[in-house]
Write an enzyme that holds these catalytic residues in place. Sequence first.
Site, mmCIF file in Angstrom:
data_model
loop_
_atom_site.group_PDB
_atom_site.id
_atom_site.type_symbol
_atom_site.label_atom_id
_atom_site.label_comp_id
_atom_site.label_asym_id
_atom_site.label_seq_id
_atom_site.Cartn_x
_atom_site.Cartn_y
_atom_site.Cartn_z
ATOM 1 N N PRO A 2 10.180 4.118 4.775
ATOM 2 C CA PRO A 2 9.680 5.217 5.859
ATOM 3 C C PRO A 2 8.352 5.142 6.522
ATOM 4 C CG PRO A 2 9.573 6.161 3.648
ATOM 5 C CD PRO A 2 9.588 4.547 3.466
ATOM 6 N N GLU A 3 8.676 5.141 7.920
ATOM 7 C CA GLU A 3 7.574 5.591 8.628
ATOM 8 C C GLU A 3 7.934 7.009 9.246
ATOM 9 O OE1 GLU A 3 5.544 2.942 11.324
ATOM 10 O OE2 GLU A 3 5.946 1.468 10.139
ATOM 11 N N LYS A 52 4.520 11.745 7.277
ATOM 12 C CA LYS A 52 5.562 10.933 6.318
ATOM 13 C C LYS A 52 5.825 11.903 5.249
ATOM 14 C CE LYS A 52 3.459 6.504 7.503
ATOM 15 N NZ LYS A 52 2.429 5.715 7.378
ATOM 16 N N ARG A 277 -3.355 -4.161 4.070
ATOM 17 C CA ARG A 277 -1.919 -4.119 4.413
ATOM 18 C C ARG A 277 -1.829 -5.420 5.382
ATOM 19 N NH1 ARG A 277 0.647 0.739 4.324
ATOM 20 N NH2 ARG A 277 2.498 -0.581 4.643
#
Length: 287
Positions: A2-3, A52, A277
């Site tokens: 998910p974003e 989120k 990331r």
Amino acid sequence: MPEGHTLHRLAGSLTKTFADQRVQTSSPQGRFESGAQLLDGLVLTHAEAVGKHLLVSFDSPLRLHVHLGLYGTFVARRLPEPTPVGALRLRIVGDESYADLRGPTACELLDDDQVAALFNRIGPDPLRKKPDPERAWARISKSKAPVGALLMDQSVIGGAGNIYRAEVLYRQGISPFREGRSLAPEQFDDIWNDLVILMKDGVKRGRIVTVDKSDMRAMADLDSDRRAPDDRDLDGGEDTPARRRARRATGVYVYQRTGRPCLRCGVAIAAQEFYGRNLFWCPGCQN
DNA sequence: GAGCTATGTAGAC
DNA sequence: TCTACCTAGCTCT
């Protein structure tokens, strides 16, 4: 995985599926047993997302707070409910459907003060009804941190993740390495407005598509060499899983398209690890 | 079927 | 900065 758009879509789906129903809750895995007992037999009123994070309300002062993390899932299906299998953190059973929560980073009950604290620590969410982008600009315009890191910081903007970060910076032609304070106010406005458009579109579609309609054909042409021999030789390397993934991702301009030519300038899309990331960008047109 | 990777965060150190 | 979380889609064998 998910974003923010996934969570807003999920909140809508849970509300639609369970609103105003008395639900049964359980934690077959046992890790949320006490919480599930407290919720069992309550009426689920609605679910909402902030950034989120997912908040589910009941006819109770306590709210269920869920964060799916990198690989959590929360899926609703029609009854009958199957026998629980594997690490099932929470099951909610309503009149006609059930929902299973697996692998979340957070699954807990919060009181009003804790919910308020959660809202306070999350930056404006482009998908909420009345977000305050000035809060984000106040942080970014004073920060020496790279804008690529700031956009991923949930206390700056709530809900944007690695894909939206990469794509919105590409679309606006802004290098992820620029200091936040070097942005002009208009550039921040463009980023914010684009995020609102892209993330709303993500909620609607259920997946992230950032390529403009007018570029779709050109992107398809760009990727039409999927099996061409020289595809393996973009930078002299062998074909790799990452490269194969990149060839499939035609709905985005740069995310996981390492080594592919940029649609606009032809320079190879770059990637590097950045604050833990993967970061993707076009060195040719993002300055 | 095994192995790898990922749209993320919290908490320990 | 590192690790836990322990899913799911994909590729390779």
